[in-house]
Scaffold this motif. Structure first.
Motif, PDB file in Angstrom:
ATOM      1  N   THR A   7       8.242   5.851  -2.466  1.00 16.48           N
ATOM      2  CA  THR A   7       7.048   5.531  -1.684  1.00 16.48           C
ATOM      3  C   THR A   7       6.012   6.653  -1.834  1.00 16.48           C
ATOM      4  OG1 THR A   7       7.913   6.633   0.276  1.00 16.48           O
ATOM      5  CG2 THR A   7       8.434   4.266   0.021  1.00 16.48           C
ATOM      6  N   ASN A   8       4.826   6.414  -1.303  1.00 16.62           N
ATOM      7  CA  ASN A   8       3.799   7.461  -1.315  1.00 16.62           C
ATOM      8  C   ASN A   8       4.297   8.726  -0.620  1.00 16.62           C
ATOM      9  OD1 ASN A   8       2.142   5.633  -2.598  1.00 16.62           O
ATOM     10  ND2 ASN A   8       0.918   5.163  -0.791  1.00 16.62           N
ATOM     11  N   LYS A   9       5.069   8.547   0.459  1.00 15.83           N
ATOM     12  CA  LYS A   9       5.625   9.721   1.164  1.00 15.83           C
ATOM     13  C   LYS A   9       6.565  10.499   0.253  1.00 15.83           C
ATOM     14  CE  LYS A   9       5.212   8.102   5.900  1.00 15.83           C
ATOM     15  NZ  LYS A   9       5.900   7.727   7.135  1.00 15.83           N
ATOM     16  N   SER A  31       4.483  12.515  -2.002  1.00 15.25           N
ATOM     17  CA  SER A  31       3.791  13.597  -1.281  1.00 15.25           C
ATOM     18  C   SER A  31       4.670  14.837  -1.130  1.00 15.25           C
ATOM     19  CB  SER A  31       3.307  13.122   0.089  1.00 15.25           C
ATOM     20  OG  SER A  31       4.391  12.978   0.981  1.00 15.25           O
ATOM     21  N   SER A  33       0.813  -1.220   0.000  1.00 21.93           N
ATOM     22  CA  SER A  33       0.000   0.000   0.000  1.00 21.93           C
ATOM     23  C   SER A  33       0.848   1.273   0.000  1.00 21.93           C
ATOM     24  CB  SER A  33      -0.964   0.010   1.184  1.00 21.93           C
ATOM     25  OG  SER A  33      -0.252  -0.028   2.402  1.00 21.93           O
ATOM     26  N   SER A  34       2.098   1.212   0.457  1.00 21.61           N
ATOM     27  CA  SER A  34       2.948   2.413   0.467  1.00 21.61           C
ATOM     28  C   SER A  34       3.505   2.732  -0.921  1.00 21.61           C
ATOM     29  CB  SER A  34       4.085   2.274   1.477  1.00 21.61           C
ATOM     30  OG  SER A  34       5.044   1.355   1.015  1.00 21.61           O
ATOM     31  N   SER A  44       1.335   2.687  -3.724  1.00 19.59           N
ATOM     32  CA  SER A  44       0.153   2.846  -4.586  1.00 19.59           C
ATOM     33  C   SER A  44       0.291   3.991  -5.587  1.00 19.59           C
ATOM     34  CB  SER A  44      -1.117   3.017  -3.748  1.00 19.59           C
ATOM     35  OG  SER A  44      -1.028   4.168  -2.929  1.00 19.59           O
ATOM     36  N   THR A  45       0.924   5.091  -5.219  1.00 21.39           N
ATOM     37  CA  THR A  45       1.115   6.198  -6.156  1.00 21.39           C
ATOM     38  C   THR A  45       2.064   5.788  -7.276  1.00 21.39           C
ATOM     39  OG1 THR A  45       0.783   7.768  -4.341  1.00 21.39           O
ATOM     40  CG2 THR A  45       1.702   8.650  -6.384  1.00 21.39           C
TER      41      THR A  45
END
Length: 192
Positions: free
Chosen positions: A99-101, A104, A69-70, A72-73
């Motif tokens: 990662t998504n982070k 972000s 899930s980390s 997904s982007t």
């Protein structure tokens, strides 16, 4: 001690021990990330199931990333760029997976703009992929040509592994069926 007492004691011991053995056998053992992983956040990976090192190991790289899930982007971006099949069928790759982070840290407007520009998106994403499997031993002062055509560099300082002096490996040397994966905390920018 009489024979009867010995039999009774053995029967009680066996009756008590067998359920404990069955319970232990029925409970799956927690699987930690492999010992040869690098990065300070490997212990945060799930020990089993989706997103674990084990779930990645027997799948092509993008299919395995879909389980985490980390990422997904990144998976969404790979689909928009049309890179899923080529990466899943590639051989001996290294993927530096933001990662998504990491995503972000890009403004929402810039991220939307990037996701809507397939050509630029493909360039950025292929800059995160090297056509050989890189081990942690190759990180110190490493230089690698990416599928995008540019070069990226790797460094090690103590137990910190970085890419292009900006992205830190949060957990790396994870094995997919066709690639080695390093989760990173920044999206890399290809050279102009």
């Amino acid at each position: 001690m009489s024979t009867h007492r010995i039999r009774t004691a053995l029967t009680i011991a066996t009756a008590t021990a067998l359920p404990l053995c069955w319970a232990a056998a029925a409970t799956p053992a927690a699987v930690s990330p492999p010992a040869d992983t690098v990065g300070s956040q490997c212990s945060a990976l799930p020990h089993s199931g989706p997103g674990s090192a084990q779930s990645l190991a027997d799948k092509p790289v993008v299919t395995g990333a879909e389980q985490n899930s980390s990422l997904s982007t990144l998976v969404t971006a790979l689909k928009k760029a049309g890179l899923v099949d080529s990466l899943n069928h590639g051989k001996h790759l290294t993927v530096f997976a933001p990662t998504n982070k990491a995503f972000s840290k890009i403004s929402k407007a810039d991220l939307v703009k990037l996701l809507d520009n397939k050509q630029e998106l493909k360039k950025v994403l292929t800059y995160h992929v090297v056509g050989e499997q890189i081990t942690p031993k190759q990180f110190p002062n490493g230089k690698f040509k990416t599928l995008e055509g540019g070069e990226l560099t790797t460094q090690v300082s103590g137990s910190t592994y970085t890419v292009n002096n900006t992205a830190q490996v949060t957990c790396g040397n994870l094995k997919a069926a066709n690639a080695t994966v390093y989760l990173i905390d920044h999206v890399l920018t290809p050279p102009k």
